[in-house]
Design a protein around this motif. Sequence first.
Motif, PDB file in Angstrom:
ATOM      1  N   THR A 147       1.117  -1.596   0.497  1.00  0.00           N
ATOM      2  CA  THR A 147       0.336   0.216   0.087  1.00  0.00           C
ATOM      3  C   THR A 147       0.308   1.136   0.378  1.00  0.00           C
ATOM      4  O   THR A 147       0.008   2.702   0.442  1.00  0.00           O
ATOM      5  CB  THR A 147      -1.432   0.131   1.124  1.00  0.00           C
ATOM      6  OG1 THR A 147      -0.036  -0.505   2.423  1.00  0.00           O
ATOM      7  CG2 THR A 147      -2.234  -1.111   1.241  1.00  0.00           C
ATOM      8  N   LYS A 148       2.328   0.950  -0.338  1.00  0.00           N
ATOM      9  CA  LYS A 148       3.251   2.592  -0.424  1.00  0.00           C
ATOM     10  C   LYS A 148       2.309   3.465  -1.418  1.00  0.00           C
ATOM     11  O   LYS A 148       2.231   3.225  -2.507  1.00  0.00           O
ATOM     12  CB  LYS A 148       3.965   2.537  -0.755  1.00  0.00           C
ATOM     13  CG  LYS A 148       4.373   1.594  -2.130  1.00  0.00           C
ATOM     14  CD  LYS A 148       5.759   0.487  -2.199  1.00  0.00           C
ATOM     15  CE  LYS A 148       5.629   0.569  -3.829  1.00  0.00           C
ATOM     16  NZ  LYS A 148       7.089  -0.454  -4.169  1.00  0.00           N
ATOM     17  N   THR A 149       2.336   4.694  -1.004  1.00  0.00           N
ATOM     18  CA  THR A 149       1.797   5.961  -1.202  1.00  0.00           C
ATOM     19  C   THR A 149       0.483   6.083  -1.443  1.00  0.00           C
ATOM     20  O   THR A 149      -0.371   7.411  -2.017  1.00  0.00           O
ATOM     21  CB  THR A 149       1.877   5.664  -2.970  1.00  0.00           C
ATOM     22  OG1 THR A 149       1.635   5.013  -3.729  1.00  0.00           O
ATOM     23  CG2 THR A 149       3.420   5.874  -3.246  1.00  0.00           C
ATOM     24  N   MET A 166       5.658  -9.914  -7.690  1.00  0.00           N
ATOM     25  CA  MET A 166       5.067  -8.909  -7.869  1.00  0.00           C
ATOM     26  C   MET A 166       3.815  -8.687  -8.881  1.00  0.00           C
ATOM     27  O   MET A 166       3.579  -9.660  -9.200  1.00  0.00           O
ATOM     28  CB  MET A 166       6.299  -7.697  -7.516  1.00  0.00           C
ATOM     29  CG  MET A 166       7.054  -8.295  -6.380  1.00  0.00           C
ATOM     30  SD  MET A 166       8.461  -6.512  -5.914  1.00  0.00           S
ATOM     31  CE  MET A 166       8.724  -5.687  -8.035  1.00  0.00           C
ATOM     32  N   SER A 167       3.421  -7.344  -8.820  1.00  0.00           N
ATOM     33  CA  SER A 167       2.203  -7.302 -10.304  1.00  0.00           C
ATOM     34  C   SER A 167       2.793  -8.003 -11.780  1.00  0.00           C
ATOM     35  O   SER A 167       2.158  -8.413 -12.301  1.00  0.00           O
ATOM     36  CB  SER A 167       2.116  -5.776 -10.174  1.00  0.00           C
ATOM     37  OG  SER A 167       1.156  -5.406  -8.914  1.00  0.00           O
ATOM     38  N   GLY A 168       3.588  -7.967 -12.004  1.00  0.00           N
ATOM     39  CA  GLY A 168       4.251  -8.173 -13.228  1.00  0.00           C
ATOM     40  C   GLY A 168       4.139  -9.793 -13.262  1.00  0.00           C
ATOM     41  O   GLY A 168       4.201 -10.203 -14.481  1.00  0.00           O
ATOM     42  N   GLY A 199       1.246  -4.810  -5.818  1.00  0.00           N
ATOM     43  CA  GLY A 199       0.888  -3.240  -5.658  1.00  0.00           C
ATOM     44  C   GLY A 199      -0.073  -2.568  -6.340  1.00  0.00           C
ATOM     45  O   GLY A 199      -1.445  -2.787  -6.493  1.00  0.00           O
ATOM     46  N   THR A 200       0.541  -2.339  -7.755  1.00  0.00           N
ATOM     47  CA  THR A 200      -0.294  -1.658  -8.862  1.00  0.00           C
ATOM     48  C   THR A 200      -1.276  -2.982  -9.560  1.00  0.00           C
ATOM     49  O   THR A 200      -2.257  -2.439 -10.307  1.00  0.00           O
ATOM     50  CB  THR A 200       0.730  -1.742 -10.075  1.00  0.00           C
ATOM     51  OG1 THR A 200       2.781  -1.311  -9.551  1.00  0.00           O
ATOM     52  CG2 THR A 200       0.846  -0.862 -10.985  1.00  0.00           C
ATOM     53  N   ALA A 201      -0.953  -3.979  -9.008  1.00  0.00           N
ATOM     54  CA  ALA A 201      -2.002  -5.409  -9.578  1.00  0.00           C
ATOM     55  C   ALA A 201      -3.269  -4.412  -9.245  1.00  0.00           C
ATOM     56  O   ALA A 201      -4.753  -5.243  -9.697  1.00  0.00           O
ATOM     57  CB  ALA A 201      -1.800  -6.502  -9.379  1.00  0.00           C
TER      58      ALA A 201
HETATM   59  C1  LIG Z   1       6.488  -1.865  -4.477  1.00  0.00           C
HETATM   60  C2  LIG Z   1       6.774  -2.973  -4.071  1.00  0.00           C
HETATM   61  C3  LIG Z   1       6.321  -4.089  -4.148  1.00  0.00           C
HETATM   62  C4  LIG Z   1       4.987  -4.122  -5.848  1.00  0.00           C
HETATM   63  O1  LIG Z   1       5.499  -3.756  -6.485  1.00  0.00           O
HETATM   64  P1  LIG Z   1       3.925  -3.920  -7.442  1.00  0.00           P
HETATM   65  O2  LIG Z   1       4.989  -4.308  -8.836  1.00  0.00           O
HETATM   66  O3  LIG Z   1       3.047  -2.369  -7.618  1.00  0.00           O
HETATM   67  O4  LIG Z   1       3.313  -5.102  -7.737  1.00  0.00           O
HETATM   68  C5  LIG Z   1       6.506  -5.372  -3.753  1.00  0.00           C
HETATM   69  N1  LIG Z   1       7.906  -5.589  -3.074  1.00  0.00           N
HETATM   70  C6  LIG Z   1       8.215  -4.569  -2.418  1.00  0.00           C
HETATM   71  C7  LIG Z   1       9.599  -4.538  -2.110  1.00  0.00           C
HETATM   72  C8  LIG Z   1       8.191  -3.199  -3.547  1.00  0.00           C
HETATM   73  O5  LIG Z   1       8.505  -2.363  -2.548  1.00  0.00           O
END
Ligand SMILES: *Cc1c(COP(=O)(O)O)cnc(C)c1O
Length: 243
Positions: free
Chosen positions: A35-37, A216-218, A234-236
């Motif tokens: 949830t950063k930002t 992560m999202s990608g 995050g993004t997803a």
């Molecule tokens: C921001 C972050 C994520 C999520 O990234 P997204 O590509 O937006 O899913 C995952 N792990 C870490 C450590 C992050 O800093």
Amino acid sequence: MSTIAERIERVSECIAAAAQRSGRSPETITLVAITKTHDIDVILEAYQCGLRHFGENRVQEAIPKIQAIRGKLPPDVTWHMVGYIQSRKANNVVTWFDWVHSVDRLRIAQRLSQASVAADQVLPVLLEVNLSGEATKHGYDLSGWPDNRSKASAFWGEVEAVLAQRNLLVEGLMTMPPLVEDPEEVRPIFRKMRALQQELAKRFPQVEWRHLSMGMSGDYEVAIEEGATMIRLGTALFGPRKT
Ligand SMILES: *Cc1c(COP(=O)(O)O)cnc(C)c1O
């Protein structure tokens, strides 16, 4: 533009399908919403949609949000620290977070241990490893593993020292592979994570090494196919970040 609810539903379907491809049930995979930002309305909405695990990468940004959420939601939320931790922030991490994915040096393990002992609590942690050799990434440098013997033996020594820290429960490994267009490019890194997990389980059977925080999202579907038990999205879930 889709809503958070729609995105969560779509992601949940993809998680379930990827889990099935890896012969596991979706419940064995923990979705950690990063949830950063984003502000607390976003977190509250994700909670309403059923999410219970949230992650932040900066202590300063996280504390006011965690504090605000504690006043608004039942205590069934788990907070994961996923970013680089400065040694002097270790106390705050122990106070506010339930999990740490980013133990990348003995010094921080010692600080987290001291703070956990003082708080009389046990902190589950993951060791962050860097298997790609990207200089911008934190984590124990294991690029070239398993061929690079000297890096590996330095790492085994570190692991032994981290395992000796009181009140830390080492639960597994975390990695952040390079950002790529095609997630197939990072599949070999996820495979190496699993091999490293098996190697650690052999060398240090006193802990379970049951978690792999990767994806992560990608690239999370590929990560799940290769054995991820925690994915950090995050993004997803929330769309592009604000900053
Ligand atoms: C921001 C972050 C994520 C999520 O990234 P997204 O590509 O937006 O899913 C995952 N792990 C870490 C450590 C992050 O800093």
